[in-house]
Design a protein around this motif. Structure first.
Motif: not given
Length: 230
Positions: A178-186
């Motif tokens: 998930x881009x929204x949950x697993x990528x962008x926040x990091x």
């Protein structure tokens, strides 16, 4: 770009094993159950609205999904839903919870290769009991130093996780679908992330091109690809 990595965090659902497929199948069954009250398109729309409205109350996971199905069915039937239909909706949830674990191709190969070279953890969101059971059934627990079942996956949640692990953002790599949950926040926190798209994505997890905002992350087609650069 991964030379400073000490900890690798893996998302669980649709990164380590199949999950979202079961939700899509459940939605199809649900729409058939209450098809006398509305069109499938309307049922899908209303169920999604109900799920999003209830996220703050129930959180993520199958149990909250089932409660949202019951609520949606009651409203669409003008509260004339037969008790037998409610029972069938509950059965949908029980069947989802009882599904066997289907590991995605290459998962165990990757974990066995990386174990010992990095500290491996699971960082997933959802219902605690359900996720614990999935991990036990997966036979993957032996590879992980730490399991974190998160109520959500926003920047503040990852900061809390990093503080607990005593790791700097530059030392953490997150791998997920998930881009929204697993990528962008990091990426926003200065950590590294690898995106492995799954063939189906919940609408709530979709992001626009504006939200991506030229974020720096790597996308691969299958999990074994990470062995080429880790």
């Amino acid at each position: 770009m991964f030379k400073n990595i000490k900890v690798i965090a893996f998302d669980a659902d649709d990164t380590l094993w199949v999950n979202e497929t079961y939700f899509r199948e459940a939605e199809e069954t649900f729409a058939e159950l209450i098809s006398k009250y509305e069109t499938k398109n309307k049922i899908d729309q209303e169920l999604f609205k109900t799920e999003i409205k209830n996220l703050e109350i129930y959180g993520y996971g199958i149990k909250g999904f089932v409660l949202s199905m019951v609520e949606c069915a009651l409203e669409l039937s003008n509260y004339k839903l037969p008790q037998k239909t409610i029972e069938k909706i509950l059965d949908i949830g029980k069947e989802m919870l009882a599904q066997p674990i289907e590991l995605l191709d290459g998962v165990e190969e990757v974990l066995s290769n990386l174990q010992g070279k990095y500290k491996l953890i699971v960082a997933t969101k959802g219902d605690l009991l359900d996720q614990e059971k999935k991990l036990e059934k997966s036979n993957l627990l032996k590879y992980f130093h730490h399991i974190e079942v998160m109520s959500d996956k926003k920047e503040k949640d990852y900061l809390k996780l990093m503080k607990h692990l005593e790791v700097e953002p530059s030392e953490l790599l997150m791998i997920g679908n998930s881009l929204k949950s697993d990528v962008l926040p990091l990426v926003a926190l200065g950590a590294s992330a690898i995106h492995i798209p799954f063939h189906t994505t919940w609408a709530h997890e979709e992001v626009t091109s504006e939200e991506k905002n030229d974020a720096s992350y790597k996308t691969i087609s299958k999990i074994t690809d990470i062995l080429n650069f880790l």
